[in-house]
Design a protein around this motif. Structure first.
Motif, PDB file in Angstrom:
ATOM      1  N   PHE A  26      13.446  34.939  27.156  1.00 52.55           N
ATOM      2  CA  PHE A  26      14.603  35.714  27.588  1.00 52.55           C
ATOM      3  C   PHE A  26      14.831  35.562  29.085  1.00 52.55           C
ATOM      4  N   THR A  30      18.336  39.500  30.973  1.00 55.71           N
ATOM      5  CA  THR A  30      18.790  39.526  29.581  1.00 55.71           C
ATOM      6  C   THR A  30      19.327  40.900  29.188  1.00 55.71           C
ATOM      7  N   VAL A 106      20.174  34.956  26.944  1.00 53.60           N
ATOM      8  CA  VAL A 106      20.816  35.875  27.895  1.00 53.60           C
ATOM      9  C   VAL A 106      21.345  37.120  27.186  1.00 53.60           C
TER      10      VAL A 106
END
Length: 123
Positions: A26, A30, A106
Motif C-alpha cells: 500500500f 493509501t 493507493v
C-alpha cells in the motif's frame, strides 16, 4: 510490477499471513474503505490495525475466484474462510476494488455481507 502482479501478491501475502509485507503493498498515503473497519487513511494506520489480526484469527484465507484488471484498476471476487482461536468459523463472499499507481495500492474498498463476521465482532 503490473497491476495484476500487485493484486496477485496481495492475495499471496494474505494467504501466508505475512501482514507486515502485505502492508508494504500500500502507498504511504493509501485510502481504504473497509466494510468492517470503516475509512482508513495511511499505510501505517493500516499496519497498526493488521498487527491485531493474528490474535483474532487462528486461520484465515481470502481466495480469489475471479480477477478483472483494467489498467490501474482491478476488481476481485473472492471467498473468505476463517476460524478464530475460540473456534468460531467465518465463510463470506467478498468483492475488493483496487486502484494501483506506481506499483502501490493507493485505494482499496471491499464489499461483503457483514453478518458472517458478527460473532467475531461480538455482535
Amino acid at each position: 510490477m503490473s497491476t495484476r502482479d500487485v493484486i496477485n501478491r496481495y492475495y499471496e501475502l494474505a494467504a501466508k499471513g505475512d501482514w507486515d509485507t502485505w502492508c508494504d503493498l500500500f502507498a504511504v498515503d493509501t485510502v481504504m474503505d473497509e466494510q468492517l473497519a470503516g475509512h482508513v487513511e495511511g499505510r501505517e494506520t493500516l499496519r497498526d490495525m493488521m498487527r491485531g489480526f493474528p490474535q483474532m484469527y487462528a486461520e484465515f484465507a481470502n481466495t480469489p475466484v475471479h480477477v478483472v484488471v483494467d489498467g490501474e484498476q482491478a476488481a476481485v471476487v473472492s471467498h473468505i474462510s476463517g476460524r478464530t482461536h475460540s473456534g468460531i468459523t467465518i465463510e463470506a463472499e467478498v468483492c475488493n476494488y483496487f486502484r494501483v499507481v506506481g506499483e502501490e495500492i493507493v485505494y482499496m474498498a471491499n464489499f461483503h455481507d457483514s453478518v458472517p463476521f458478527a460473532p467475531v465482532l461480538g455482535k
